[in-house]
Design a protein around this motif. Structure first.
Motif, PDB file in Angstrom:
ATOM      1  N   ILE A 115       0.000   4.500   3.548  1.00 31.97           N
ATOM      2  CA  ILE A 115       1.399   4.612   3.712  1.00 31.97           C
ATOM      3  C   ILE A 115       1.999   4.703   2.374  1.00 31.97           C
ATOM      4  O   ILE A 115       1.778   4.267   1.551  1.00 31.97           O
ATOM      5  N   PRO A 116       3.039   5.815   2.357  1.00 30.40           N
ATOM      6  CA  PRO A 116       3.892   6.046   1.247  1.00 30.40           C
ATOM      7  C   PRO A 116       4.585   4.769   0.767  1.00 30.40           C
ATOM      8  O   PRO A 116       4.935   3.809   1.374  1.00 30.40           O
ATOM      9  N   SER A 117       4.812   5.043  -0.498  1.00 27.54           N
ATOM     10  CA  SER A 117       5.250   3.511  -1.241  1.00 27.54           C
ATOM     11  C   SER A 117       6.751   3.481  -0.965  1.00 27.54           C
ATOM     12  O   SER A 117       7.136   2.044  -0.856  1.00 27.54           O
ATOM     13  N   ASP A 118       7.227   4.264  -0.421  1.00 31.62           N
ATOM     14  CA  ASP A 118       8.789   4.169   0.003  1.00 31.62           C
ATOM     15  C   ASP A 118       8.757   3.463   1.322  1.00 31.62           C
ATOM     16  O   ASP A 118       9.817   2.896   1.645  1.00 31.62           O
ATOM     17  N   TYR A 119       7.683   3.458   2.046  1.00 35.98           N
ATOM     18  CA  TYR A 119       7.840   2.914   3.432  1.00 35.98           C
ATOM     19  C   TYR A 119       7.010   1.725   3.499  1.00 35.98           C
ATOM     20  O   TYR A 119       6.930   0.868   4.506  1.00 35.98           O
ATOM     21  N   SER A 120       6.188   1.211   2.407  1.00 33.31           N
ATOM     22  CA  SER A 120       4.963   0.130   2.702  1.00 33.31           C
ATOM     23  C   SER A 120       5.979  -1.159   2.582  1.00 33.31           C
ATOM     24  O   SER A 120       5.504  -2.040   3.295  1.00 33.31           O
ATOM     25  N   GLY A 121       7.123  -1.171   1.904  1.00 28.01           N
ATOM     26  CA  GLY A 121       7.939  -2.315   1.815  1.00 28.01           C
ATOM     27  C   GLY A 121       8.588  -2.781   3.131  1.00 28.01           C
ATOM     28  O   GLY A 121       8.707  -3.810   3.855  1.00 28.01           O
ATOM     29  N   LEU A 122       8.826  -1.441   3.906  1.00 25.14           N
ATOM     30  CA  LEU A 122       9.485  -1.648   5.214  1.00 25.14           C
ATOM     31  C   LEU A 122       8.441  -2.178   6.151  1.00 25.14           C
ATOM     32  O   LEU A 122       8.628  -2.922   6.960  1.00 25.14           O
ATOM     33  N   CYS A 123       7.185  -1.861   6.120  1.00 26.22           N
ATOM     34  CA  CYS A 123       6.160  -2.047   6.830  1.00 26.22           C
ATOM     35  C   CYS A 123       5.850  -3.694   6.482  1.00 26.22           C
ATOM     36  O   CYS A 123       5.604  -4.376   7.648  1.00 26.22           O
ATOM     37  N   SER A 124       6.024  -4.281   5.330  1.00 27.37           N
ATOM     38  CA  SER A 124       5.766  -5.350   4.947  1.00 27.37           C
ATOM     39  C   SER A 124       6.920  -6.544   5.673  1.00 27.37           C
ATOM     40  O   SER A 124       6.442  -7.330   6.342  1.00 27.37           O
TER      41      SER A 124
ATOM     42  N   CYS B  65      -6.899 -19.186   7.606  1.00 30.51           N
ATOM     43  CA  CYS B  65      -7.189 -17.873   7.912  1.00 30.51           C
ATOM     44  C   CYS B  65      -6.623 -16.962   6.674  1.00 30.51           C
ATOM     45  O   CYS B  65      -6.592 -15.588   6.633  1.00 30.51           O
ATOM     46  N   GLY B  66      -5.748 -17.400   5.560  1.00 29.24           N
ATOM     47  CA  GLY B  66      -5.289 -16.607   4.693  1.00 29.24           C
ATOM     48  C   GLY B  66      -4.064 -15.712   4.909  1.00 29.24           C
ATOM     49  O   GLY B  66      -3.934 -14.741   4.417  1.00 29.24           O
ATOM     50  N   ILE B  67      -3.472 -15.973   5.893  1.00 30.28           N
ATOM     51  CA  ILE B  67      -2.223 -15.351   6.385  1.00 30.28           C
ATOM     52  C   ILE B  67      -1.255 -15.159   5.082  1.00 30.28           C
ATOM     53  O   ILE B  67      -0.474 -14.113   4.997  1.00 30.28           O
ATOM     54  N   ASN B  68      -1.090 -16.113   4.351  1.00 34.74           N
ATOM     55  CA  ASN B  68      -0.076 -16.081   3.222  1.00 34.74           C
ATOM     56  C   ASN B  68      -0.275 -15.007   2.217  1.00 34.74           C
ATOM     57  O   ASN B  68       0.449 -14.470   1.706  1.00 34.74           O
ATOM     58  N   ALA B  69      -1.827 -15.157   1.970  1.00 35.63           N
ATOM     59  CA  ALA B  69      -2.123 -14.119   0.961  1.00 35.63           C
ATOM     60  C   ALA B  69      -2.097 -12.517   1.620  1.00 35.63           C
ATOM     61  O   ALA B  69      -1.772 -11.818   0.736  1.00 35.63           O
ATOM     62  N   ILE B  70      -2.286 -12.490   2.718  1.00 33.22           N
ATOM     63  CA  ILE B  70      -2.131 -10.921   3.274  1.00 33.22           C
ATOM     64  C   ILE B  70      -0.664 -10.635   3.455  1.00 33.22           C
ATOM     65  O   ILE B  70      -0.341  -9.427   2.903  1.00 33.22           O
ATOM     66  N   VAL B  71       0.037 -11.658   3.798  1.00 30.94           N
ATOM     67  CA  VAL B  71       1.636 -11.317   3.578  1.00 30.94           C
ATOM     68  C   VAL B  71       2.095 -10.959   2.069  1.00 30.94           C
ATOM     69  O   VAL B  71       2.927 -10.135   1.771  1.00 30.94           O
ATOM     70  N   PHE B  72       1.419 -11.808   0.974  1.00 31.97           N
ATOM     71  CA  PHE B  72       1.803 -11.589  -0.288  1.00 31.97           C
ATOM     72  C   PHE B  72       1.460 -10.286  -0.672  1.00 31.97           C
ATOM     73  O   PHE B  72       2.405  -9.552  -1.380  1.00 31.97           O
ATOM     74  N   TYR B  73       0.302  -9.897  -0.237  1.00 26.21           N
ATOM     75  CA  TYR B  73      -0.267  -8.646  -0.709  1.00 26.21           C
ATOM     76  C   TYR B  73      -0.044  -7.536   0.314  1.00 26.21           C
ATOM     77  O   TYR B  73      -0.478  -6.364   0.245  1.00 26.21           O
ATOM     78  N   SER B  74       0.817  -7.624   1.293  1.00 23.24           N
ATOM     79  CA  SER B  74       0.768  -6.703   2.414  1.00 23.24           C
ATOM     80  C   SER B  74       1.561  -5.256   1.659  1.00 23.24           C
ATOM     81  O   SER B  74       0.928  -4.442   2.310  1.00 23.24           O
ATOM     82  N   THR B  75       2.355  -5.175   0.766  1.00 22.33           N
ATOM     83  CA  THR B  75       2.695  -4.079   0.489  1.00 22.33           C
ATOM     84  C   THR B  75       1.732  -3.077  -0.177  1.00 22.33           C
ATOM     85  O   THR B  75       1.584  -1.858   0.190  1.00 22.33           O
ATOM     86  N   GLU B  76       0.987  -3.887  -0.955  1.00 21.02           N
ATOM     87  CA  GLU B  76      -0.079  -3.025  -1.743  1.00 21.02           C
ATOM     88  C   GLU B  76      -1.388  -2.674  -0.581  1.00 21.02           C
ATOM     89  O   GLU B  76      -1.760  -1.749  -0.612  1.00 21.02           O
ATOM     90  N   ILE B  77      -1.620  -3.631   0.481  1.00 23.13           N
ATOM     91  CA  ILE B  77      -2.496  -3.198   1.601  1.00 23.13           C
ATOM     92  C   ILE B  77      -2.123  -1.876   2.364  1.00 23.13           C
ATOM     93  O   ILE B  77      -2.617  -1.302   2.581  1.00 23.13           O
ATOM     94  N   PHE B  78      -0.542  -1.979   2.526  1.00 18.47           N
ATOM     95  CA  PHE B  78      -0.086  -0.851   3.150  1.00 18.47           C
ATOM     96  C   PHE B  78      -0.408   0.402   2.426  1.00 18.47           C
ATOM     97  O   PHE B  78      -0.498   1.566   2.935  1.00 18.47           O
ATOM     98  N   GLU B  79      -0.173   0.480   0.828  1.00 18.74           N
ATOM     99  CA  GLU B  79      -0.189   1.508   0.031  1.00 18.74           C
ATOM    100  C   GLU B  79      -1.496   1.875   0.170  1.00 18.74           C
ATOM    101  O   GLU B  79      -1.908   2.924  -0.015  1.00 18.74           O
ATOM    102  N   ASN B  80      -2.441   1.210   0.003  1.00 17.85           N
ATOM    103  CA  ASN B  80      -3.913   1.302  -0.269  1.00 17.85           C
ATOM    104  C   ASN B  80      -4.533   2.166   1.384  1.00 17.85           C
ATOM    105  O   ASN B  80      -5.412   2.711   1.267  1.00 17.85           O
ATOM    106  N   ALA B  81      -3.749   1.813   2.498  1.00 15.79           N
ATOM    107  CA  ALA B  81      -4.101   2.325   3.717  1.00 15.79           C
ATOM    108  C   ALA B  81      -3.487   3.786   3.834  1.00 15.79           C
ATOM    109  O   ALA B  81      -3.743   4.294   4.904  1.00 15.79           O
TER     110      ALA B  81
END
Length: 163
Positions: A136-145, A118-134
């Motif tokens: 969410i401010p970059s200050d909080y995207s790491g917290l979302c990850s 299912c590629g969950i490892n790739a999703i987790v690896f790029y989750s900070t960028e995914i949240f930023e592209n969605a």
């Protein structure tokens, strides 16, 4: 569960307001070497297994090791079954004959396969960028990850409780 927990811990430590931008990353790299180095230092102080010593005809050392581990010795050298040449296949057959162990191995193997497909490892690896592209401010995207990692860990914990 331990790998996922370690992943969450590394996500928490890797937050920009904890580690800083790039200055402290060599220290984080050295942090990963702490436990293996501790093990290398402490392993000479670990006693040998009494059964291993008895199987290698070191009976006096075996009794001493068992007394130091348990405070008493119940080794029976006359009835000690010495089968030092147990094959890998024999050990694997014994593992799969025990139903709880068999279920745990199957669930673990299937979970790893599903994660890869299912590629969950790739999703987790790029989750900070995914949240930023969605948006969410970059200050909080790491917290979302970190939240995603905690959710994944909690899901695995709950799955492990049901098996």
């Amino acid at each position: 569960l331990g790998v996922t927990g370690g992943s969450v811990l590394s996500q928490i430590i890797g937050l920009p307001w904890l580690m800083g931008p790039w200055d402290l990353w060599p220290g984080l790299l050295l942090l990963g070497a702490f436990m293996p180095l501790l093990q290398l230092v402490l392993i000479p102080f670990c006693p040998e297994s009494p059964l291993w010593l008895a199987r290698n005809d070191k009976k006096i050392e075996a009794v001493k090791a068992e007394k130091s581990l348990y405070g008493y010795s119940k080794l029976d050298f006359e009835n000690l079954k010495i089968d030092s040449k147990v094959s890998l296949w024999t050990n694997l057959k014994q593992i799969f004959k025990n139903p709880p162990v068999y279920r745990a191995v199957v669930v673990s193997a299937m979970l790893m396969c599903i994660q890869q497909f299912c590629g969950i490892n790739a999703i987790v690896f790029y989750s900070t960028e995914i949240f930023e592209n969605a948006g969410i401010p970059s200050d909080y995207s790491g917290l979302c990850s970190v939240g995603l990692g905690v959710f994944k860990w909690g899901f695995l914990w709950g799955l492990g409780q049901t098996t």
